[in-house]
Design a protein around this motif. Structure first.
Motif, mmCIF file in Angstrom:
data_model
loop_
_atom_site.group_PDB
_atom_site.id
_atom_site.type_symbol
_atom_site.label_atom_id
_atom_site.label_comp_id
_atom_site.label_asym_id
_atom_site.label_seq_id
_atom_site.Cartn_x
_atom_site.Cartn_y
_atom_site.Cartn_z
ATOM 1 N N ILE A 1 -29.055 -43.629 -138.358
ATOM 2 C CA ILE A 1 -27.710 -43.757 -137.784
ATOM 3 C C ILE A 1 -27.295 -45.221 -137.914
ATOM 4 O O ILE A 1 -27.854 -46.104 -137.257
ATOM 5 N N LEU A 2 -26.356 -45.473 -138.792
ATOM 6 C CA LEU A 2 -25.899 -46.829 -139.094
ATOM 7 C C LEU A 2 -24.684 -47.177 -138.244
ATOM 8 O O LEU A 2 -23.731 -46.398 -138.164
ATOM 9 N N ALA A 3 -24.709 -48.346 -137.622
ATOM 10 C CA ALA A 3 -23.575 -48.851 -136.853
ATOM 11 C C ALA A 3 -23.201 -50.225 -137.390
ATOM 12 O O ALA A 3 -24.029 -51.148 -137.387
ATOM 13 N N THR A 4 -21.971 -50.382 -137.854
ATOM 14 C CA THR A 4 -21.556 -51.622 -138.509
ATOM 15 C C THR A 4 -20.045 -51.740 -138.489
ATOM 16 O O THR A 4 -19.332 -50.757 -138.245
ATOM 17 N N ASP A 5 -19.548 -52.951 -138.773
ATOM 18 C CA ASP A 5 -18.117 -53.110 -138.982
ATOM 19 C C ASP A 5 -17.765 -52.961 -140.458
ATOM 20 O O ASP A 5 -16.632 -53.178 -140.850
ATOM 21 N N GLY A 6 -18.752 -52.631 -141.257
ATOM 22 C CA GLY A 6 -18.438 -52.050 -142.555
ATOM 23 C C GLY A 6 -18.552 -52.900 -143.787
ATOM 24 O O GLY A 6 -18.304 -52.418 -144.887
ATOM 25 N N ASP A 7 -18.952 -54.160 -143.691
ATOM 26 C CA ASP A 7 -18.978 -55.006 -144.884
ATOM 27 C C ASP A 7 -20.411 -55.226 -145.351
ATOM 28 O O ASP A 7 -21.152 -55.989 -144.757
ATOM 29 N N PHE A 8 -20.813 -54.558 -146.432
ATOM 30 C CA PHE A 8 -22.139 -54.740 -147.015
ATOM 31 C C PHE A 8 -21.979 -55.688 -148.205
ATOM 32 O O PHE A 8 -21.608 -55.276 -149.296
ATOM 33 N N ASN A 9 -22.265 -56.967 -148.001
ATOM 34 C CA ASN A 9 -22.035 -57.900 -149.102
ATOM 35 C C ASN A 9 -23.306 -58.563 -149.618
ATOM 36 O O ASN A 9 -23.247 -59.441 -150.448
ATOM 37 N N VAL A 10 -24.457 -58.155 -149.104
ATOM 38 C CA VAL A 10 -25.715 -58.698 -149.586
ATOM 39 C C VAL A 10 -26.738 -57.576 -149.596
ATOM 40 O O VAL A 10 -26.696 -56.675 -148.794
ATOM 41 N N GLY A 11 -27.680 -57.637 -150.502
ATOM 42 C CA GLY A 11 -28.734 -56.613 -150.528
ATOM 43 C C GLY A 11 -28.818 -55.996 -151.901
ATOM 44 O O GLY A 11 -28.976 -56.694 -152.894
ATOM 45 N N ILE A 12 -28.721 -54.670 -151.982
ATOM 46 C CA ILE A 12 -28.758 -53.983 -153.267
ATOM 47 C C ILE A 12 -27.609 -54.484 -154.125
ATOM 48 O O ILE A 12 -26.484 -54.641 -153.653
ATOM 49 N N SER A 13 -27.892 -54.704 -155.394
ATOM 50 C CA SER A 13 -26.971 -55.435 -156.252
ATOM 51 C C SER A 13 -25.656 -54.729 -156.492
ATOM 52 O O SER A 13 -24.653 -55.366 -156.772
ATOM 53 N N SER A 14 -25.599 -53.408 -156.414
ATOM 54 C CA SER A 14 -24.345 -52.708 -156.678
ATOM 55 C C SER A 14 -24.187 -51.543 -155.721
ATOM 56 O O SER A 14 -25.159 -51.000 -155.186
ATOM 57 N N GLU A 15 -22.933 -51.154 -155.512
ATOM 58 C CA GLU A 15 -22.645 -50.023 -154.629
ATOM 59 C C GLU A 15 -23.209 -48.729 -155.204
ATOM 60 O O GLU A 15 -23.657 -47.855 -154.462
ATOM 61 N N ASP A 16 -23.193 -48.595 -156.535
ATOM 62 C CA ASP A 16 -23.757 -47.393 -157.160
ATOM 63 C C ASP A 16 -25.247 -47.266 -156.865
ATOM 64 O O ASP A 16 -25.745 -46.167 -156.596
ATOM 65 N N ASP A 17 -25.966 -48.386 -156.921
ATOM 66 C CA ASP A 17 -27.403 -48.351 -156.627
ATOM 67 C C ASP A 17 -27.646 -47.951 -155.172
ATOM 68 O O ASP A 17 -28.583 -47.219 -154.863
ATOM 69 N N LEU A 18 -26.798 -48.443 -154.283
ATOM 70 C CA LEU A 18 -26.927 -48.100 -152.870
ATOM 71 C C LEU A 18 -26.704 -46.601 -152.668
ATOM 72 O O LEU A 18 -27.451 -45.931 -151.950
ATOM 73 N N GLN A 19 -25.699 -46.052 -153.333
ATOM 74 C CA GLN A 19 -25.425 -44.621 -153.229
ATOM 75 C C GLN A 19 -26.562 -43.794 -153.829
ATOM 76 O O GLN A 19 -26.920 -42.745 -153.284
ATOM 77 N N ASP A 20 -27.119 -44.273 -154.929
ATOM 78 C CA ASP A 20 -28.250 -43.563 -155.537
ATOM 79 C C ASP A 20 -29.428 -43.493 -154.571
ATOM 80 O O ASP A 20 -30.100 -42.465 -154.459
ATOM 81 N N LEU A 21 -29.696 -44.598 -153.882
ATOM 82 C CA LEU A 21 -30.779 -44.621 -152.897
ATOM 83 C C LEU A 21 -30.540 -43.581 -151.807
ATOM 84 O O LEU A 21 -31.434 -42.810 -151.454
#
Length: 608
Positions: A342-362
């Protein structure tokens, strides 16, 4: 006389000192690296947050004063200064308590090691998010238009029980602002409300319902309502939960409607847990840390203490946090249980996995392993609605925007089972329209849930999930044969009398639904036929009138080209007549929102 002059001089010096702007800096005690996102408190002044270079500006109080600095992973420091001090340097010491950090060794590989909460700025170099203003992001929506039944007899889409858009509309209207049209997702506004559909009577977890009315914003058209009702499972019969709270504690989360509200929301959830349920807490700012290992729901005080000890400070490494959260769930995986981040955030993922596609694949890979992702959004100003909605969709979880404690209570208390426990997954709807009666149709909302017709029978195609007791509502606006869609003239050469079979001569449409059991891979099929015979909307059930009112509200907020004669007066009339039994006050609140939106739009019209 000299005495009075001396007193005046003292007053002048005191006033000057009180108004003097001073500058300070916060660094890591071990490596002198500047720390961004540190919360600075001085008694009698609003809290401040350090910038990317570790610096902050404050109004120096007269005489001696104490400055307090708080930052996740570091010991809170209170440092006293006196009137003679002109340099304000604060050095924070990393906590002795060991956190488990996720170190990315290339995509897909995770190495765990123990660290003493190393300074985030030593690893990442970027400006803090709290300085950004008006950078909210929403997906563009092109509203569904009318489709000719002769060419498009089927309409296929994924079930949706998210309701974030309604909360976003509410928080903006309550602050005297209209939300940008792309943030208004009409299906989420309709699905914010509970509807009294017949409950399943057999072994199926979901029941289908359908009815028909004259369309209130175009009397020449008809309005179809399709409803799904999920079976309500008693709390003591729900499977055990293995939960990980993944909490954003970066600097931008310090306002009262962010981390403090997150704490209150999750404390409400903790109160609902049973002994067989388990919770771990992962936080992320500059580094991702495991602050509470998997703990039984029986130990509520221990879980709540861990939540209370959190403070905001730092920047955001959302990708790393998600990896650590998934790893924690996997380490405590419960077969046939509810394994969920359960993720709680204000929504800005700007560091970590290099691309949004990679994050979605995970997230998709973890979903296939039986781990879901639910997303809760907080705050406004740099809110990434588009990203959070996508993450929840890929993770087979729900997405909600929490703008106040009442919304948190509804999500985690009133609808505890529906929020966390899936009773049917990959729920798809396909509607076949009878061209003898339906010339064209349009689906109201669900623009980002549309599926290809062939996806309906493809069990590999992902779709929405339904929780315990959840309802799903969809509206179709129909143009009867011989009618007109807007300014389009009736067609001359189309055949309004196709060949029909059996009893289909009085069938308006057929609703088909596919779903899978929570741990199943093969879908099951259900069908429901709706026959001709539209009633006036005033003679329809109050739930239908409410849904029609909310649809008009959404179209008005979007300035929809399909709104026809929709008006706030019409929406209010339907809503006032559909209050019914409103124990939580949601329908009464909706009526007030309608009135606020009407005033705001009238004010905008006057200024043009």
């Amino acid at each position: 006389m000299k005495k009075y002059c001396f007193l005046i001089l003292c007053v002048i010096i005191s006033v000057t000192a009180m108004g003097q702007q001073s500058h300070g800096i916060v660094t890591d005690k071990d490596n002198n690296a500047p720390l961004d996102g540190v919360i600075i408190s001085i008694k009698g002044q609003p809290k401040m947050v350090t910038k990317a270079n570790g610096r902050f500006t404050f109004t120096r109080p007269p005489g001696a004063f104490t400055l307090m600095a708080q930052y996740i992973g570091y010991e809170t420091l209170e440092k006293k200064f006196n009137a003679k001090d002109s340099v304000y340097v604060i050095k924070l010491k990393a906590k002795v308590q060991t956190l488990q950090e996720t170190v990315v060794m290339g995509y897909g590989k995770i190495s765990d090691k123990s660290i003493a909460a190393a300074a985030p700025s030593a690893y990442y170099n970027y400006a803090p998010r709290f300085e950004q203003e008006n950078t909210n992001e929403f997906k563009g929506i092109r509203e569904n238009g009318f489709l000719r039944t002769s060419k498009n007899p089927l309409s296929t889409f994924s079930a949706d029980v998210d309701r974030a858009s309604y909360s976003l509309v509410r928080t903006n209207l309550n602050s005297g602002q209209l939300l940008q049209p792309n943030a208004v997702r009409i299906e989420e506004m309709i699905n914010y409300f509970d509807y009294s559909y017949p409950t399943p009577v057999n072994s199926d977890p979901v029941a289908i319902y359908a009815d028909l009315a004259i369309c209130p914003w175009n009397k020449e058209h008809q309005l179809v309502r399709i409803g799904l009702q999920g079976k309500k499972i008693p709390t003591d019969k729900l499977p055990p939960s293995n939960l990980v709270f993944l909490l954003d504690v970066s600097g931008s989360m310090s306002p009262a409607n962010r981390l403090p509200l997150v704490k209150q929301a999750f404390k409400a959830l903790v109160q609902q847990l049973r002994e067989e349920d388990r919770v771990a807490i992962v936080v992320y700012a500059g580094a991702a840390g495991l602050v509470l290992p998997s703990t039984s729901g029986k130990e509520k005080n221990k879980i709540i203490d861990a939540l209370e000890n959190l403070s905001a400070g730092g920047s955001t490494a959302g990708g790393d946090g998600i990896k650590l959260a998934y790893k924690t769930v996997a380490d405590n995986f419960v077969k046939k249980g509810n394994n969920r981040v359960i993720l709680a955030t204000d929504g800005d993922f700007n560091v970590g996995i290099s691309s949004e596609d990679d994050l979605q694949d995970l997230i998709e890979r973890e979903r296939q392993r039986g781990i879901s992702l639910s997303v809760l959004g907080f705050g406004m100003g740099n809110y990434k609605d588009n990203k959070l909605e996508t993450l929840a969709d890929k993770g087979n979880g729900n997405y909600a925007y929490i703008d106040n404690f009442e919304e948190a209570r509804r999500t985690f208390v009133t609808e505890f089972g529906g929020t966390l426990f899936t009773i049917a997954k990959d729920v798809k709807l396909q509607v076949e329209f009878n061209p003898k009666f339906v010339q064209s149709y349009r689906l109201v909302g669900y623009e980002n849930r549309l599926l290809n017709d062939e996806d309906f029978n493809d069990d590999k195609k992902d779709a929405g999930d339904m929780g315990s007791g959840h309802t799903v509502t969809a509206l179709y606006e129909l143009v009867p044969v011989g009618g007109r869609e807007g300014s389009v003239d009736p067609l001359k050469y189309q055949n309004p009398n196709p060949v029909v079979h059996n009893n289909s001569s009085i069938e308006l449409l057929t609703v088909k639904m596919r779903y899978k059991e929570p741990d199943g891979d093969k879908s099951k099929l259900m069908e429901k036929v709706l026959r001709i015979g539209a009633k006036s909307i005033e003679n329809c059930p109050e739930d239908f009138r409410l849904a029609a009112s909310v649809a008009q509200f959404g179209m008005l907020l979007r300035s929809s080209p399909y709104k026809g004669t929709a008006s706030y007066e019409s929406a209010l009339k339907l809503a006032n007549g559909a209050k019914g039994d409103d124990p939580e006050g949601y329908r009464a609140e909706y009526i007030q929102l309608l009135k606020k939106a009407q005033l705001l739009q009238e004010a905008v019209a006057v200024t043009k």
